[in-house]
Design an enzyme around this catalytic site. Structure first.
Site, PDB file in Angstrom:
ATOM      1  CG  HIS A  79      46.542 -42.169 -37.914  1.00 13.19           C
ATOM      2  ND1 HIS A  79      46.196 -41.174 -38.785  1.00 13.19           N
ATOM      3  CD2 HIS A  79      45.392 -42.603 -37.388  1.00 13.19           C
ATOM      4  CE1 HIS A  79      44.880 -41.015 -38.755  1.00 13.19           C
ATOM      5  NE2 HIS A  79      44.376 -41.870 -37.916  1.00 13.19           N
TER       6      HIS A  79
ATOM      7  CG  ASP B  63      41.252 -45.961 -33.745  1.00  9.07           C
ATOM      8  OD1 ASP B  63      40.360 -45.312 -33.172  1.00  9.07           O
ATOM      9  OD2 ASP B  63      41.960 -45.490 -34.663  1.00  9.07           O
TER      10      ASP B  63
ATOM     11  CD  GLU C 171      39.272 -43.149 -38.338  1.00  8.10           C
ATOM     12  OE1 GLU C 171      38.663 -42.317 -37.645  1.00  8.10           O
ATOM     13  OE2 GLU C 171      40.456 -43.455 -38.146  1.00  8.10           O
TER      14      GLU C 171
ATOM     15  CD  GLU D  80      38.430 -45.486 -35.783  1.00  4.64           C
ATOM     16  OE1 GLU D  80      38.147 -44.589 -34.955  1.00  4.64           O
ATOM     17  OE2 GLU D  80      39.561 -45.641 -36.271  1.00  4.64           O
TER      18      GLU D  80
ATOM     19  CG  ASP E  49      38.057 -42.011 -32.436  1.00  8.75           C
ATOM     20  OD1 ASP E  49      38.436 -43.142 -32.067  1.00  8.75           O
ATOM     21  OD2 ASP E  49      38.295 -41.549 -33.567  1.00  8.75           O
TER      22      ASP E  49
ATOM     23  CG  HIS F 268      44.315 -45.371 -39.259  1.00  2.00           C
ATOM     24  ND1 HIS F 268      44.680 -46.141 -38.190  1.00  2.00           N
ATOM     25  CD2 HIS F 268      43.211 -44.672 -38.864  1.00  2.00           C
ATOM     26  CE1 HIS F 268      43.842 -45.905 -37.188  1.00  2.00           C
ATOM     27  NE2 HIS F 268      42.937 -45.028 -37.554  1.00  2.00           N
TER      28      HIS F 268
END
Ligand code: MN
Ligand code: MN
Length: 297
Positions: free
Chosen positions: A166, A98, A191, A279, A87, A158
């Protein structure tokens, strides 16, 4: 002065492009017998070499671990026949990409890997201005269950806002009662996590990742120095191995005792089931969405 939206979105796009290139190279380095630390450092160094910054330490979570695992200082752990989640977070001027991918070194988790990938793809298909997070959670849950696995209920996607990796809203991986409507130019990370376990993660072990929540005055010289150092991350998560080593444990403990730090313990499947993750970061558009962390050909 308010920055104009297109230049903000261009930063998101650049961060995403850099991330995608590095992610593809990192996948090739995840091999049985290779050091986890080497992969994490490759990712973080490459981000800086391309003129961006890590938005958080490279997470390398294996098997029943879902997230927040990252190598410690001088970590000698090597990959075995693991199910590996990489990640990665990249930011430019606080604007974050992300993205995560699962690499199967076990050779027998193909279907589990595909379950989270399929859920991510199905979610991306329905994201547009006006979509509810309830619908996204429902599509993710149905896709994962349809492939015979369970979504992890207490992990979620998120929002992303400047220097906040986040942010609200929560994008659930299951159908949830209370939704939020996404609107044009919102930036969100989707994700899905799929598992053959119970579908819940719990905290385990000592954290290697922290963030600064509220700086308070400290007396200890090393703690003062450490506080100045971690202010540079502007509230984004950082790894213990990034910090100066001089009396590090004492300095960290001192800061922790003032309530300045948030800790990120490893999250693992409650019954040690295997977990896969996929993700991407997307920009919500009028009639669809733009995936910023996809590799452009
Ligand atoms: Mn991530
Ligand atoms: Mn994320």
């Amino acid at each position: 002065m308010e920055e104009d939206i297109e230049s903000v979105l261009d930063n998101y796009r650049s961060a995403g492009r850099i991330l995608a290139e590095i992610r593809e190279e990192a996948i090739g380095k995840v091999k049985e017998g290779s050091l986890l630390l080497e992969v994490a450092e490759f990712v973080e160094t490459s981000i800086r070499e391309k003129g961006a910054e890590p938005a958080f330490p490279c997470n390398i979570s294996r098997n029943e671990e879902a997230a927040h695992a990252t190598p410690s200082i001088d970590d000698e752990t090597v990959f075995g026949t693991d199910l590996v989640k990489i990640d990665i977070g990249v930011h430019i001027d606080g604007y974050i990409g992300d993205s995560a991918v699962t690499v199967d070194l076990s050779g027998n988790c193909d279907a589990l890997v595909r379950a989270s990938e399929a859920a991510l793809n199905e979610a991306i298909k329905i994201i547009r201005d006006g979509v509810s997070t309830v619908e996204i959670g429902e599509v993710i849950e149905n896709t994962i269950r349809g492939q015979g696995y369970k979504p992890v209920v207490n992990l979620s996607g998120h929002g992303l806002i400047r220097y906040n990796s986040h942010a609200p809203p929560t994008i659930p991986n299951v159908r949830y009662e209370h939704g939020v409507i996404l609107k044009e130019n919102d930036v969100v990370a989707i994700e899905p996590f799929a598992t053959d376990g119970t579908g819940k993660v719990v905290e385990s072990g000592n954290p290697e990742i922290y963030s600064l929540t509220k700086a308070k005055p400290v007396r200890l010289r090393e703690a003062k120095k450490l506080l100045e150092e971690i202010k540079n991350y502007q509230g984004l998560p950082f790894a213990k191995r990034w910090l100066p080593r001089e009396r590090l444990d004492l300095a960290l403990r001192t800061l922790k005792n003032t309530g300045a730090l948030r800790e990120y313990p490893v999250l693992r499947e409650e019954e040690k089931g295997l977990i896969s993750q996929a993700e991407h970061t997307v920009i919500v558009k009028k009639d669809g969405c733009e995936v910023t962390t996809k590799l452009s050909l």
